[in-house]
Design a protein around this motif. Sequence first.
Motif, PDB file in Angstrom:
ATOM      1  N   PRO A  36      47.201  42.100  41.780  1.00  0.00           N
ATOM      2  CA  PRO A  36      47.414  40.791  42.387  1.00  0.00           C
ATOM      3  C   PRO A  36      46.298  39.795  42.053  1.00  0.00           C
ATOM      4  O   PRO A  36      45.134  40.167  41.900  1.00  0.00           O
ATOM      5  CB  PRO A  36      47.399  41.097  43.887  1.00  0.00           C
ATOM      6  CG  PRO A  36      46.509  42.296  44.014  1.00  0.00           C
ATOM      7  CD  PRO A  36      46.558  43.047  42.704  1.00  0.00           C
ATOM      8  N   SER A  37      46.673  38.513  41.955  1.00  0.00           N
ATOM      9  CA  SER A  37      45.694  37.411  41.934  1.00  0.00           C
ATOM     10  C   SER A  37      45.397  37.035  43.378  1.00  0.00           C
ATOM     11  O   SER A  37      46.009  37.570  44.300  1.00  0.00           O
ATOM     12  CB  SER A  37      46.305  36.183  41.267  1.00  0.00           C
ATOM     13  OG  SER A  37      46.224  36.260  39.893  1.00  0.00           O
ATOM     14  N   ALA A  38      44.533  36.056  43.570  1.00  0.00           N
ATOM     15  CA  ALA A  38      44.297  35.505  44.913  1.00  0.00           C
ATOM     16  C   ALA A  38      45.431  34.529  45.233  1.00  0.00           C
ATOM     17  O   ALA A  38      46.082  34.028  44.316  1.00  0.00           O
ATOM     18  CB  ALA A  38      42.964  34.783  44.916  1.00  0.00           C
ATOM     19  N   VAL A  49      42.950  29.637  46.923  1.00  0.00           N
ATOM     20  CA  VAL A  49      41.921  30.346  47.701  1.00  0.00           C
ATOM     21  C   VAL A  49      40.639  30.516  46.867  1.00  0.00           C
ATOM     22  O   VAL A  49      39.529  30.388  47.379  1.00  0.00           O
ATOM     23  CB  VAL A  49      42.469  31.698  48.219  1.00  0.00           C
ATOM     24  CG1 VAL A  49      41.351  32.595  48.688  1.00  0.00           C
ATOM     25  CG2 VAL A  49      43.449  31.446  49.372  1.00  0.00           C
ATOM     26  N   THR A  50      40.786  30.786  45.570  1.00  0.00           N
ATOM     27  CA  THR A  50      39.592  30.943  44.726  1.00  0.00           C
ATOM     28  C   THR A  50      38.717  29.684  44.784  1.00  0.00           C
ATOM     29  O   THR A  50      37.489  29.774  44.900  1.00  0.00           O
ATOM     30  CB  THR A  50      40.009  31.222  43.260  1.00  0.00           C
ATOM     31  OG1 THR A  50      40.942  32.287  43.259  1.00  0.00           O
ATOM     32  CG2 THR A  50      38.819  31.573  42.390  1.00  0.00           C
ATOM     33  N   ASP A  51      39.350  28.515  44.726  1.00  0.00           N
ATOM     34  CA  ASP A  51      38.563  27.269  44.792  1.00  0.00           C
ATOM     35  C   ASP A  51      37.923  27.089  46.165  1.00  0.00           C
ATOM     36  O   ASP A  51      36.798  26.600  46.280  1.00  0.00           O
ATOM     37  CB  ASP A  51      39.459  26.070  44.457  1.00  0.00           C
ATOM     38  CG  ASP A  51      39.851  26.077  42.988  1.00  0.00           C
ATOM     39  OD1 ASP A  51      38.950  26.251  42.143  1.00  0.00           O
ATOM     40  OD2 ASP A  51      41.044  25.936  42.683  1.00  0.00           O
ATOM     41  N   GLY A 114      38.878  36.662  46.875  1.00  0.00           N
ATOM     42  CA  GLY A 114      40.267  36.187  46.905  1.00  0.00           C
ATOM     43  C   GLY A 114      41.228  37.288  46.488  1.00  0.00           C
ATOM     44  O   GLY A 114      42.224  37.578  47.163  1.00  0.00           O
ATOM     45  N   GLU A 115      40.928  37.937  45.377  1.00  0.00           N
ATOM     46  CA  GLU A 115      41.764  39.023  44.857  1.00  0.00           C
ATOM     47  C   GLU A 115      41.609  40.277  45.727  1.00  0.00           C
ATOM     48  O   GLU A 115      42.572  40.985  46.008  1.00  0.00           O
ATOM     49  CB  GLU A 115      41.347  39.374  43.432  1.00  0.00           C
ATOM     50  CG  GLU A 115      41.937  38.582  42.300  1.00  0.00           C
ATOM     51  CD  GLU A 115      41.683  37.100  42.274  1.00  0.00           C
ATOM     52  OE1 GLU A 115      40.739  36.630  42.935  1.00  0.00           O
ATOM     53  OE2 GLU A 115      42.433  36.395  41.599  1.00  0.00           O
ATOM     54  N   TYR A 116      40.362  40.537  46.133  1.00  0.00           N
ATOM     55  CA  TYR A 116      40.069  41.740  46.925  1.00  0.00           C
ATOM     56  C   TYR A 116      40.935  41.772  48.197  1.00  0.00           C
ATOM     57  O   TYR A 116      41.637  42.752  48.468  1.00  0.00           O
ATOM     58  CB  TYR A 116      38.571  41.744  47.259  1.00  0.00           C
ATOM     59  CG  TYR A 116      38.136  42.794  48.240  1.00  0.00           C
ATOM     60  CD1 TYR A 116      37.958  44.121  47.829  1.00  0.00           C
ATOM     61  CD2 TYR A 116      37.883  42.473  49.576  1.00  0.00           C
ATOM     62  CE1 TYR A 116      37.554  45.093  48.739  1.00  0.00           C
ATOM     63  CE2 TYR A 116      37.480  43.437  50.484  1.00  0.00           C
ATOM     64  CZ  TYR A 116      37.319  44.746  50.061  1.00  0.00           C
ATOM     65  OH  TYR A 116      36.929  45.705  50.956  1.00  0.00           O
ATOM     66  N   SER A 182      36.493  34.912  33.327  1.00  0.00           N
ATOM     67  CA  SER A 182      36.641  33.469  33.493  1.00  0.00           C
ATOM     68  C   SER A 182      37.935  33.188  34.262  1.00  0.00           C
ATOM     69  O   SER A 182      38.747  34.105  34.491  1.00  0.00           O
ATOM     70  CB  SER A 182      36.619  32.762  32.143  1.00  0.00           C
ATOM     71  OG  SER A 182      37.624  33.281  31.327  1.00  0.00           O
ATOM     72  N   ARG A 183      38.134  31.942  34.651  1.00  0.00           N
ATOM     73  CA  ARG A 183      39.277  31.585  35.495  1.00  0.00           C
ATOM     74  C   ARG A 183      40.593  32.086  34.890  1.00  0.00           C
ATOM     75  O   ARG A 183      40.782  32.054  33.682  1.00  0.00           O
ATOM     76  CB  ARG A 183      39.344  30.064  35.708  1.00  0.00           C
ATOM     77  CG  ARG A 183      38.212  29.463  36.484  1.00  0.00           C
ATOM     78  CD  ARG A 183      38.056  30.018  37.886  1.00  0.00           C
ATOM     79  NE  ARG A 183      39.187  29.900  38.777  1.00  0.00           N
ATOM     80  CZ  ARG A 183      39.390  28.894  39.629  1.00  0.00           C
ATOM     81  NH1 ARG A 183      38.552  27.887  39.667  1.00  0.00           N
ATOM     82  NH2 ARG A 183      40.419  28.894  40.445  1.00  0.00           N
ATOM     83  N   GLY A 184      41.468  32.532  35.759  1.00  0.00           N
ATOM     84  CA  GLY A 184      42.746  33.072  35.300  1.00  0.00           C
ATOM     85  C   GLY A 184      42.628  34.513  34.827  1.00  0.00           C
ATOM     86  O   GLY A 184      43.557  35.077  34.249  1.00  0.00           O
ATOM     87  N   GLY A 185      41.480  35.133  35.106  1.00  0.00           N
ATOM     88  CA  GLY A 185      41.161  36.442  34.517  1.00  0.00           C
ATOM     89  C   GLY A 185      41.923  37.635  35.063  1.00  0.00           C
ATOM     90  O   GLY A 185      41.783  38.743  34.525  1.00  0.00           O
ATOM     91  N   SER A 186      42.738  37.457  36.096  1.00  0.00           N
ATOM     92  CA  SER A 186      43.533  38.603  36.565  1.00  0.00           C
ATOM     93  C   SER A 186      44.483  39.083  35.466  1.00  0.00           C
ATOM     94  O   SER A 186      44.851  40.258  35.429  1.00  0.00           O
ATOM     95  CB  SER A 186      44.355  38.222  37.797  1.00  0.00           C
ATOM     96  OG  SER A 186      43.497  37.867  38.837  1.00  0.00           O
ATOM     97  N   ASP A 187      44.873  38.177  34.581  1.00  0.00           N
ATOM     98  CA  ASP A 187      45.707  38.564  33.428  1.00  0.00           C
ATOM     99  C   ASP A 187      45.010  39.635  32.597  1.00  0.00           C
ATOM    100  O   ASP A 187      45.648  40.515  32.037  1.00  0.00           O
ATOM    101  CB  ASP A 187      45.922  37.354  32.500  1.00  0.00           C
ATOM    102  CG  ASP A 187      46.895  36.339  33.067  1.00  0.00           C
ATOM    103  OD1 ASP A 187      47.680  36.697  33.955  1.00  0.00           O
ATOM    104  OD2 ASP A 187      46.856  35.183  32.604  1.00  0.00           O
TER     105      ASP A 187
HETATM  106  N1  ASP Z   1      42.018  33.729  41.164  1.00  0.00           N
HETATM  107  C1  ASP Z   1      41.385  33.494  39.898  1.00  0.00           C
HETATM  108  C2  ASP Z   1      41.570  32.050  39.465  1.00  0.00           C
HETATM  109  O1  ASP Z   1      42.087  31.237  40.220  1.00  0.00           O
HETATM  110  C3  ASP Z   1      41.861  34.452  38.852  1.00  0.00           C
HETATM  111  C4  ASP Z   1      43.343  34.503  38.608  1.00  0.00           C
HETATM  112  O2  ASP Z   1      44.121  33.968  39.378  1.00  0.00           O
HETATM  113  O3  ASP Z   1      43.734  35.092  37.608  1.00  0.00           O
HETATM  114  O4  ASP Z   1      41.157  31.692  38.404  1.00  0.00           O
END
Ligand code: ASP
Length: 439
Positions: A36-38, A49-51, A114-116, A182-187
């Motif tokens: 999951p992402s946040a 939530v990350t922001d 956020g992810e945790y 870096s941002r978007g890193g859950s991918d």
């Molecule tokens: N939550 C992080 C972000 O907003 C990572 C992700 O969503 O992949 O960048």
Amino acid sequence: MVKVVKFGGSSLASAGQFKKAGEIIRADAKRKYVIPSAPGKRHAKDIKVTDMLYDCYELAESGEDMKPVLRKIRARYNEIINGLKLQLNLDEEFKVIENRFLEKAGRDYAASRGEYLNGIIMADYLGYEFIDAAEVIRFDDQGEFDPDTTNRILKERLKKTERAVIPGFYGTKADGSVKTFSRGGSDITGSIVAKACRADLYENWTDVSGFLVADPRIIDNPKGIKVITYRELRELSYMGATVLHEDAIFPVRTEGIPINIKNTNAPEDSGTFIVESTCQKPEYTITGIAGKKGFVAVNIEKDMMNTEIGFGRKVLEAFEENEISFEHVPSGIDTFTVFVHQEEFEGKEQSVLSAIHRLADPDSIELEADLALVAVVGRGMKSTRGTAGRIFSALAHSNVNVRMIDQGSSELNVIIGVSNEDFDIAIKAIYDIFVETQL
Ligand code: ASP
């Protein structure tokens, strides 16, 4: 058969979205590992939530009151927990987080929560085991991702569990401190997990039905891409096509594990398949068009340049000295051009010019700013004669002046330099000739 499924922030932004994700996971017993992402945005004006976590940590760091922001973050999770009717209580977790913020545990630690927390909720909701990414995703002392150690630890850990939730975006260094991608890193995490368990498929669930042939902000309702190779995708994402994190293909591309981009809000859409190789003929000659604005061309002239061995190296050294990376280097007999990012170059331009004069002794240097690069990418171009001809006649018909052409020797892409002003027109012209008229 194992599928790894990653859900992006908008797919888990509310209890309603969680339910959709839950239905998707339960619909296929092969969906064993969930990343999951946040929680992301619930609507256009919402805050991820990350922001919020970054903001909250900034307040903690500067000794200001962070409690109101922390309460808002907590409310986001409570809304999800209550909406799913779970018995879960995150009081203890939030106490720890608050203390760790006050101890200044670091920006990365802050963002990773956020992810945790979303992982804890997801595991509870699904009845899956929760594996903290801190245990299994490793970074080295310099903060670079450590693929070998991670793969070893993760492989062993996953052997012990049939079904698990592993939060995306973060891991730890050997000293135990949390580090994020870096941002978007859950991918990227999803891809790492897919590699470690040798998944048959990595499904990446998001809020669009895959990649589009061109940017929908430029082309009305563009066609979707059904199948794309890793290499094509790399070219397109480098030139600005978003949807999947640029680095997410690396863990799986050497394993032959396909990625399927899917839409949580329209699960019946087939989405985009990202594969190592395919003998499926592409629908159109081109697979996609992407591009970026904001480049400068540094045009260097010197009579008899063609006879001087080492000229190019000396010019590029001037950029290296100034820590500027170059994008493309088209050259002629007595000319040599270096394309660089305008933003990166502007503050250093005079220093670069004097370095070029000192190192390469050219006759003249001219700068041309406000240029854009358009990448036309497609495995189908290799076997089709006349592709370049069609691109350039389409551009000429639209009155676009082509400033630079660069075709990679792989024949996978053609890069075209145009002025920033012509950027949209160029993309429209190319899209129309290949997709609308089906050439
Ligand atoms: N939550 C992080 C972000 O907003 C990572 C992700 O969503 O992949 O960048």
